[in-house]
Design an enzyme around this catalytic site. Structure first.
Site, PDB file in Angstrom:
ATOM      1  N   ARG A 122       0.860  -1.188   0.000  1.00  0.00           N
ATOM      2  CA  ARG A 122       0.000   0.000   0.000  1.00  0.00           C
ATOM      3  C   ARG A 122       0.896   1.237   0.000  1.00  0.00           C
ATOM      4  O   ARG A 122       1.420   1.622   1.040  1.00  0.00           O
ATOM      5  CB  ARG A 122      -0.881  -0.025   1.262  1.00  0.00           C
ATOM      6  CG  ARG A 122      -2.069   0.928   1.219  1.00  0.00           C
ATOM      7  CD  ARG A 122      -2.646   1.136   2.619  1.00  0.00           C
ATOM      8  NE  ARG A 122      -1.810   2.041   3.385  1.00  0.00           N
ATOM      9  CZ  ARG A 122      -1.666   1.997   4.721  1.00  0.00           C
ATOM     10  NH1 ARG A 122      -2.279   1.094   5.451  1.00  0.00           N
ATOM     11  NH2 ARG A 122      -0.882   2.874   5.335  1.00  0.00           N
ATOM     12  N   HIS A 125      -3.563   4.810   4.505  1.00  0.00           N
ATOM     13  CA  HIS A 125      -4.684   3.850   4.502  1.00  0.00           C
ATOM     14  C   HIS A 125      -5.896   4.451   3.773  1.00  0.00           C
ATOM     15  O   HIS A 125      -6.467   3.839   2.872  1.00  0.00           O
ATOM     16  CB  HIS A 125      -5.050   3.474   5.939  1.00  0.00           C
ATOM     17  CG  HIS A 125      -6.324   2.709   6.039  1.00  0.00           C
ATOM     18  ND1 HIS A 125      -6.456   1.421   5.573  1.00  0.00           N
ATOM     19  CD2 HIS A 125      -7.542   3.065   6.524  1.00  0.00           C
ATOM     20  CE1 HIS A 125      -7.700   1.010   5.776  1.00  0.00           C
ATOM     21  NE2 HIS A 125      -8.373   1.992   6.338  1.00  0.00           N
ATOM     22  N   TYR A 150       3.609   5.913  11.404  1.00  0.00           N
ATOM     23  CA  TYR A 150       3.861   4.540  11.866  1.00  0.00           C
ATOM     24  C   TYR A 150       4.719   3.705  10.935  1.00  0.00           C
ATOM     25  O   TYR A 150       4.948   2.531  11.192  1.00  0.00           O
ATOM     26  CB  TYR A 150       2.544   3.818  12.183  1.00  0.00           C
ATOM     27  CG  TYR A 150       1.531   3.797  11.056  1.00  0.00           C
ATOM     28  CD1 TYR A 150       1.651   2.896   9.995  1.00  0.00           C
ATOM     29  CD2 TYR A 150       0.454   4.685  11.050  1.00  0.00           C
ATOM     30  CE1 TYR A 150       0.731   2.882   8.964  1.00  0.00           C
ATOM     31  CE2 TYR A 150      -0.479   4.674  10.017  1.00  0.00           C
ATOM     32  CZ  TYR A 150      -0.330   3.765   8.980  1.00  0.00           C
ATOM     33  OH  TYR A 150      -1.235   3.746   7.955  1.00  0.00           O
TER      34      TYR A 150
END
Ligand SMILES: Cc1ncc(C[n+]2csc(CCOP(=O)(O)OP(=O)(O)O)c2C)c(N)n1
Ligand SMILES: [Mg+2]
Length: 355
Positions: free
Chosen positions: A256, A260, A269
């Site tokens: 990805r 998100h 993160y």
């Protein structure tokens, strides 16, 4: 002691990281026009994606889940399925929906918070986008069961993420599909992240594909950034299901590249180095390299394609922006066969206010 059972998980890639063929090309890949069509879709999906993020950033969409880096998965699934098959997708396979006839305007409406976006213009037999993680694994079982009962030559395809495979409904779906030998393909896009949960803490399983084995289903892995490998795996699984051979689980390894959704900031993160390394493996450049090496692509064709894709996306943006808002009363109109008395009062009040 003796061995009670033994299982293998096969991994397939056809193109290497630089777009060179590693294995003999499957028959569909020998047709240059078919491959440039796949490339055209992947480019269009990326252009749509970039515009959707821009629309959200300027307050014109509520949120958006980007497919950046997962374009080969869209094109492999979208090109392999027939119109009669049924796609039950998560929010991450909008490109496959586009290839099946859902319009960009539909998707803009959906992400703009307008329920009319789920009333697809095309692919009317496909299910609306499922945001509830893995819930559609059991819906897909129901669809595939109906197809089997009716003896139709159709297949249900359920697309999920790596995180979704930790949910109970995923295992229930796998079990039922195996027990009933349903015409169903589970497609797991392993993009290494479930929001901020990395693949390493998601599961102790060595692969996601092996989760199929417990349900008596074939599980296999492909390079999800290699559109040829994705398409080949889908072709094989669909033909098997259509021929009465039962379900398959395909795990596609990808990454990805985006946040998100637009509501997320992945830099909080995960490290920039990891993302930079993943960019080197991205699928659009890989197919472009393959086509260019074979003489089927060049800069002039690329420039023309980009121009066409951007124009197509822009036309969809204008169609979205020109859509009159839905009637306020619409929120009452589709939940009940007959509007209950209490809601009738509210509906009348809304009508009076908006008059
Ligand atoms: C039942 C349920 N629980 C939690 C959420 C919140 N949620 C949205 S996306 C997501 C992560 C899904 O990760 P993955 O399955 O890997 O799919 P990806 O987003 O990476 O495509 C979660 C937990 C949800 N939508 N539904
Ligand atoms: Mg994921």
């Amino acid at each position: 002691m003796s061995l009670a059972a033994h299982f293998d998980i096969q991994y397939t890639r056809i193109l290497d990281d630089s777009g060179r063929a590693l294995a003999p090309l499957p028959p569909f890949a020998k047709d240059a026009a078919a491959l440039t069509e796949l490339y055209r879709w992947m480019t269009l999906i990326r252009a749509f994606d970039a515009k959707a993020v821009a629309l959200q950033r300027t307050g014109q969409l509520g949120t958006f889940a980007s497919m950046l880096g997962q374009e080969a998965i869209q094109a492999g699934i979208g090109s392999a399925m027939t119109a009669e098959d049924v796609l039950l997708s998560s929010y991450r396979e909008q490109g496959a929906l586009l290839m099946r006839g859902v319009t960009m305007k539909d998707l803009f409406l959906y992400w703009g918070g307008d329920e009319r976006g789920s009333h697809f213009s095309g692919a009317r037999g496909d299910f609306p986008i499922c945001v509830t993680i893995a819930a559609h694994a059991t819906h897909a079982v129901g669809v595939a069961y109906a197809i089997k009962l009716r003896r139709q030559p159709r297949v249900a395809v359920c697309t999920l993420g790596d995180g979704a495979t930790s949910k109970g409904d995923f295992y229930e779906g796998i079990n039922a599909a195996g027990a009933w030998q349903l015409p169903l393909v589970f497609f797991v896009s392993n993009n290494q992240w479930a929001i901020s949960t990395p693949r390493t803490t998601q599961t102790a399983a060595q692969t996601f594909a092996q989760k199929a084995i417990a349900g008596g289903i074939e599980g296999l892995q492909v390079d999800g950034n290699d559109v040829l490998a994705v398409r080949q795996a889908m072709d094989t699984a669909l033909a098997k299901a259509r021929g009465g051979g039962g379900p398959t689980l395909i795990e596609a390894l990808t990454y990805r590249l985006s946040d998100h959704t637009t509501a997320d900031d992945a830099s909080r993160y995960r490290g920039a180095d990891e993302v930079a390394a993943a960019w080197k493996l991205e699928p659009v450049a890989r197919l472009r390299a393959f086509l260019t090496q074979g003489g089927a692509w060049d800069k002039a064709r690329e420039d023309t394609l980009l121009h066409e894709c951007n124009a197509q996306v822009q036309a969809a943006v204008e169609a979205y922006q020109n859509e009159p808002p839905p009637a306020l009363t619409q929120m009452f109109d589709h939940l009940y066969a007959g509007v209950p008395a209490a809601l009738q009062k509210q509906r009348a009040a809304v009508l009076a206010e908006s008059a």
